[in-house]
Design an enzyme around this catalytic site. Structure first.
Site, short mmCIF file in Angstrom:
data_model
loop_
_atom_site.label_atom_id
_atom_site.label_comp_id
_atom_site.label_asym_id
_atom_site.label_seq_id
_atom_site.Cartn_x
_atom_site.Cartn_y
_atom_site.Cartn_z
N PRO B 119 -28.43 41.45 -45.70
CA PRO B 119 -29.42 41.27 -46.76
C PRO B 119 -30.33 42.50 -46.94
O PRO B 119 -30.43 43.34 -46.04
CB PRO B 119 -30.23 40.09 -46.24
CG PRO B 119 -30.20 40.27 -44.76
CD PRO B 119 -28.86 40.86 -44.42
N ASN B 122 -33.46 42.44 -44.35
CA ASN B 122 -33.25 42.87 -42.96
C ASN B 122 -31.98 43.71 -42.88
O ASN B 122 -31.01 43.32 -42.23
CB ASN B 122 -33.10 41.65 -42.03
CG ASN B 122 -34.32 40.75 -42.04
OD1 ASN B 122 -35.42 41.22 -41.86
ND2 ASN B 122 -34.09 39.48 -42.27
N CYS B 255 -37.44 34.81 -43.65
CA CYS B 255 -37.37 33.52 -44.35
C CYS B 255 -37.92 32.33 -43.57
O CYS B 255 -38.26 31.32 -44.20
CB CYS B 255 -35.96 33.25 -44.85
SG CYS B 255 -34.68 33.51 -43.65
N GLU B 346 -40.78 29.07 -51.95
CA GLU B 346 -40.67 30.19 -50.99
C GLU B 346 -41.24 31.46 -51.61
O GLU B 346 -40.90 31.82 -52.74
CB GLU B 346 -39.20 30.39 -50.61
CG GLU B 346 -39.02 31.44 -49.53
CD GLU B 346 -37.55 31.63 -49.14
OE1 GLU B 346 -37.26 31.69 -47.94
OE2 GLU B 346 -36.69 31.71 -50.06
N THR B 599 -3.79 -25.15 -3.54
CA THR B 599 -2.43 -24.97 -4.05
C THR B 599 -1.98 -23.58 -3.64
O THR B 599 -2.80 -22.73 -3.30
CB THR B 599 -2.36 -25.08 -5.58
OG1 THR B 599 -3.19 -24.07 -6.14
CG2 THR B 599 -2.83 -26.44 -6.08
N LEU B 639 -4.18 -28.09 3.86
CA LEU B 639 -4.71 -28.64 2.60
C LEU B 639 -3.64 -28.73 1.52
O LEU B 639 -3.87 -29.32 0.48
CB LEU B 639 -5.88 -27.78 2.11
CG LEU B 639 -7.09 -27.68 3.04
CD1 LEU B 639 -8.13 -26.73 2.45
CD2 LEU B 639 -7.71 -29.06 3.25
N ASP B 654 4.41 -19.66 -10.30
CA ASP B 654 3.30 -18.79 -10.75
C ASP B 654 3.20 -17.59 -9.81
O ASP B 654 3.12 -16.42 -10.23
CB ASP B 654 2.00 -19.59 -10.75
CG ASP B 654 0.84 -18.81 -11.35
OD1 ASP B 654 1.09 -17.89 -12.16
OD2 ASP B 654 -0.33 -19.12 -11.01
N HIS B 658 3.74 -13.61 -10.41
CA HIS B 658 2.77 -12.58 -10.02
C HIS B 658 3.46 -11.44 -9.28
O HIS B 658 3.21 -10.26 -9.53
CB HIS B 658 1.68 -13.18 -9.12
CG HIS B 658 0.80 -14.13 -9.82
ND1 HIS B 658 -0.07 -14.98 -9.17
CD2 HIS B 658 0.63 -14.40 -11.14
CE1 HIS B 658 -0.74 -15.72 -10.06
NE2 HIS B 658 -0.32 -15.37 -11.26
#
Lengths: 101, 881
Positions: B119, B122, B255, B346, B599, B639, B654, B658
């Site tokens: 610019p 500057n 600026c 400005e 179970t 049990l 089951d 797994h």
């Protein structure tokens, strides 16, 4: 039929290489330039490669570049000099039809 | 001889091509430079710039007649010395940043060929700044100077280039457009040149706009209109001096400099007095109009460029004002509607507007009026000794830099009054039509290459801390540390004598309350009922006594008892990866949980899972977290002696599911593999024996252990698609979980053994190995492969394809044969579900299964159509594989 000659570049490529210039000037040989031991290319080195390829074309001598270390090949890629890319066997630049994502 | 316009265009085009080509070659060569080479070059440039700071300031002032030599010299030094200080240790080559926690690095890539505009305000400092930034980042840079400052800008570029070249920089990495009447046209051609990679624009609004319109990546700046709020808590004397320093800096050409002051009325009088005392002139309203007449271009409503950077004396003289010689700033009260006042714009000259306000709210709003009058995204300032006001001001104002208690111009440059990055390029973000609000610098001239390395999931193994496993181990309840226990169980526990067995063994001084309301697959209302009862007795221990449903319910009851504010919708939310999930689970539980399974199936006593049923949607909802793990598990096979045959079968299948699913899970590990394989072996061995003699404690014990081992396996490796299908089917038709699992086993074995149509994208699962795992199971179980395959014991991954398939078939047959031998259903049809009903329910079954989190760890990534196909495939009665 021209004989095939190979020349290996060693160290930094900062200017023209007389031996290669003379070999090309003789018009007797197709040339393979081996970059495997090339560690650096300056702007002057690039300019010489381009100019050397122009001379080779006018003498109808084939010149190819081989064994480029990636940093050297990248210099060629970034420099965008068609003749150098061609001598390196580099594919042409990609078309612009790719999708942006 | 005079050339034609066409000749001139050709020559211009050649000049442009030549400049850009030279820059291109330099950029290519620069890619080879090391950090050390680059740093040496930048150091040499800095020394040259510091040496030439005065000479360049004089040249800029002589050429532009703007600003002050002294301040231009200061700017040159800021652009070189301060800038160097900030960037000298920064890495810009190779790996420039490491993120060890993220297993990632950033690697620098130059942007290439930069077209840089300089610019008129500057002309030298900007060139110093951008040249050094380009060198530090291994880019080549072509300067396009402002026509009115081309000589000084190009002189600067030449000085820095020669210093860089002497230090080893690539030839032509700095070039510049020579001063000529066609300089502007030459710049425009370069902006669209294919070999220019980035436009680095600082200059007039039109040039910045042209840069952004070029279609190239561009770093531009916006225009400023800096409001500065002087709050009543400000230090009046120092605020006045700072503002004068700033507004007179290079005669106001910066600026970020102050354009309008917003002054709290409480301090207006002393502040204005201070300004006067320090050499400013406060205009009356008539004089304000005269100043506006000369400072503002009436055609555009913006500042008069002829007065940019001129001293206050000159402006006053042009306005016809008589002011004391050496007046520093013309202060203009902006009366009337601020939004439409001519001077509320400005003004890059020492003309400063001001208004007074009666409150903080009015002060911030008037600052916003100025901010949004052509200065959004740029700079604002505040003088205050109140962090709250500063925060509210910063929150409201749209500015890339809000300068606090400093001159905004030098403060905005960074490095002098604060720790902002030093810059001559003020990014304004979208408010100013820019891509960044940065104080632009080297970080904006690098392409960042992120190099993330694969982050493997950190696998751990967790399970219940204390597991008592002998028959009779229920006696360990006698030593339980509890003063108040809450037993969660089902009605059948009383009938089967389990509840009394527990009550008899609890310490004598322990208060006990019992909730027996957990039925098969309870919903959340059951959990809420239990919680209501539990909160009345305030127990320190929860004892879960029963099958999987009871144990799961107790886990959720304990969780919500300890953390009543949790939301079930959040903790039960589906997730892709638990490291990133939304739900936050507690890390510490205060109530002890003792799990006593009756179970041999779910293994819930050692898993971090809890499932309940949503009766409204007919879907099963899973909670998964380490905090759900019980503290104590008591596996007393006594049990299970009275367990009915059907329940024994369902729960054993089951457990078998797994074991089979955890073995091939994407989260499987050597730890879970061992557990899964041994669980399988125990089930194949013990189940037929238990069915022959249900009261055999030895075989019941083995089966109980198998379920627990399989539970540990899924507790860490999770399950797979079989469970997703079973959850969906079981919830829809009210089928016992283990039974629902068993009808899919052969279907999912067949599915998972095949090379996936879609692989699972899981970082910790780098290789699909389900087929090898199944073959390994066949080896471990000592199953005889089909005829033709070798039975030599070799590692399953060394088997030939044919051998592997034979092993897998042996495993499939073993599963089939076990189910066949004990009378467990192997297909949906065997459950009594009519085909028409099933076909009608199929879409909903697929939807529910596809949402199930069990799919996340399956070794094949299931497609929706595959899930549907698996349901269909599992319907008809099966033949032996």
């Amino acid at each position: 039929m021209k004989e095939k000659q190979t020349r290996r570049l060693i160290g930094e490529l900062r200017s023209s290489v007389d031996e290669i210039d003379k070999l090309l000037a003789s018009g007797k040989a197709d040339l393979t330039v081996d970059f495997s031991a090339c560690t650096f290319i300056s702007v002057e080195g690039l300019e010489w490669l381009e100019e050397m390829l122009m001379r080779a074309a006018s003498l109808q001598a084939n010149v190819s570049f081989v064994n480029m270390p990636p940093p050297i090949y990248k210099v060629f890629k970034v420099a965008h000099i068609d003749s150098i890319l061609q001598a390196s066997g580099s594919p042409p630049p990609a078309s612009t039809g790719a999708a942006a994502c | 001889m005079v050339g034609t316009i066409k000749d001139q265009d050709v020559a211009l085009s050649e000049r442009v091509n030549n400049l850009v080509r030279r820059a291109r070659l330099a950029a290519a060569v620069f890619t080879q430079y090391s950090q050390e080479q680059v740093d040496a070059i930048v150091r040499a440039m800095t020394i040259a710039a510091i040496d030439a700071a005065q000479k360049l300031a004089l040249a800029a002032h002589e050429e532009t007649r703007m600003g002050l030599v002294e301040d231009k010299m200061l700017k040159n030094l800021v652009a070189s010395e301060f800038h160097y200080h900030q960037i000298k240790d920064k890495r810009t080559v190779g790996i420039i940043k490491e993120f060890p926690e993220d297993n990632m690095v950033e690697v620098a890539e130059p942007v290439g060929v930069i077209l840089a505009l300089a610019p008129v305000t500057n002309p030298t400092s900007t060139v110093i700044f951008k040249s050094m930034a380009a060198a530090k980042t291994r880019n080549s840079i072509i300067f396009s100077p402002h026509l009115m400052a081309a000589d000084s800008s190009n002189m600067t570029a030449k000085i820095l280039y020669e210093a860089a070249l002497a230090a080893g920089a690539p030839k032509d990495f700095i070039t510049w457009v020579e001063k000529s009447p066609r300089l502007r046209r030459e710049t425009e051609l370069m902006m669209v040149h294919p070999e220019v990679d980035l436009i680095f624009a600082t200059g007039g609004t039109q040039m910045v706009k042209a840069a952004y319109s070029s279609g190239k990546p561009a770093i531009g700046v916006g225009s400023g209109n800096t409001p500065v709020y002087v709050h009543k808590t400000a230090q009046i004397a120092s605020a006045a001096m700072d503002i004068i320093i700033s507004k007179t800096f290079d005669n106001g050409t910066e600026c970020p400099s102050e354009q309008t002051l917003i002054i709290d009325s409480a301090i207006a009088e002393p502040l204005l007095e201070q300004f006067k005392k320090l050499g400013c002139y406060v205009c009356n309203l008539e004089e304000v109009e005269k100043v506006a007449d000369v400072a503002i271009d009436p055609r555009k409503g913006g500042m008069n460029y002829k007065l940019v950077g001129q001293p206050a004396d000159t402006i006053a003289a042009q306005a016809g004002l008589k002011v004391p010689k050496g007046t520093k700033v013309l202060l203009c009260p902006l009366q009337g509607n601020l939004r439409s006042h001519r001077l509320a714009v400005e003004k890059l000259m020492p003309v400063l507007g001001f208004v007074t306000v009666d409150s903080e709210q009015e002060g911030i709003n008037r600052a916003l009026d100025i901010n949004y009058a052509g200065g959004t995204g740029h700079t604002a300032g505040i003088f205050a000794d109140d962090d709250g006001v500063i925060e509210r001001f910063s929150d409201a104002i749209n500015a890339g830099r809000v300068i606090v208690n400093c001159p905004t111009s030098i403060g905005g440059l960074g490095g002098v009054y604060n720790n902002l990055n030093t810059t001559l390029v003020f990014g304004c973000g979208t408010g100013g039509g820019n891509i960044t609000t940065d104080n632009v610098g080297i970080k904006n001239l690098i392409n960042y290459k992120r190099v993330p390395k694969r982050s493997n999931f950190s696998l751990t193994f967790q399970t219940t801390k204390n597991i008592y496993i002998n028959p009779g181990s229920i006696d360990n309840l006698r030593n339980l540390k509890t003063k108040s226990a809450f037993i969660v169980t089902s009605a059948s526990a009383g009938r089967r004598g389990h509840l009394s067995a527990v009550l008899e063994r609890l310490p004598g001084d322990c208060r006990v309350d019992v909730f027996s309301g957990v039925g098969v697959e309870p919903d959340f209302s059951t959990i809420q009922k239990a919680l209501q009862q539990m909160r009345q007795t305030q127990p320190d221990t929860v004892i879960a006594l029963g099958g999987g449903s009871v144990l799961d319910a107790a886990k959720i009851i304990r969780l919500f008892y300890d953390y009543p504010n949790l939301r079930i919708q959040e903790v039960a939310l589906n997730f892709l990866d638990f490291r990133h999930r939304l739900a936050v689970f507690p890390t510490k539980m205060s109530t002890q949980l003792v799990a006593i399974p009756t179970t041999s199936g779910t293994g819930s006593e050692v898993t971090p899972f809890a499932v309940f049923k949503d009766h409204e949607t007919h879907r099963k909802v899973s909670l998964i977290d380490e905090c759900l793990l019980p503290d104590v598990a008591i596996l007393d096979a006594n049990l299970t002696k009275s367990l009915p045959r059907e329940v024994t079968l369902d729960t054993a299948f089951d457990a078998l599911t797994h074991a089979l699913e955890s073995l091939v899970s994407t989260f499987a590990s050597d730890y879970t593999d061992g557990l899964a394989l041994e669980a399988m072996r125990l089930i194949f061995e013990a189940l037929p024996e238990v069915l022959k003699n249900g009261s055999s404690v030895l075989w019941r014990h083995k089966l109980h252990n198998a379920a627990c081992l399989a539970g540990m396996a899924i507790g860490n490796a999770s399950v797979g698609i079989n469970h997703a299908l079973a959850h969906s089917l079981g919830a829809h038709y009210d089928i016992a979980h283990g039974r629902a699992n068993s009808v899919f086993l052969l279907t999912t074995l067949d599915y998972n053994k095949r090379i996936p149509s879609k692989f699972m994208s899981v970082s910790s699962y780098p290789l699909w190995v389900a087929d090898q795992k199944y073959a390994r199971a066949a080896q471990f179980l000592n199953l005889v492969p089909a005829q033709g395959a070798s039975n030599v014991a070799v590692s399953s991954n060394l088997l030939s394809d044919e051998q592997r398939q034979a092993h897998i078939k042996a495993l499939e047959r073993a599963v089939y044969d076990l189910a066949e031998a004990v009378g467990q259903p192997k297909s949906i049809a065997e459950l009594g579900i009519k085909q028409e009903d099933f076909a009608k329910a199929l879409p909903e079954l697929v939807r529910a299964a596809f949402e199930d989190m069990a799919l996340r760890t399956n070794p094949r990534c299931p497609l929706i159509k595959e899930v549907e196909s698996l349901f269909v495939h599992a319907y008809p009665p099966r033949q032996r594989p």
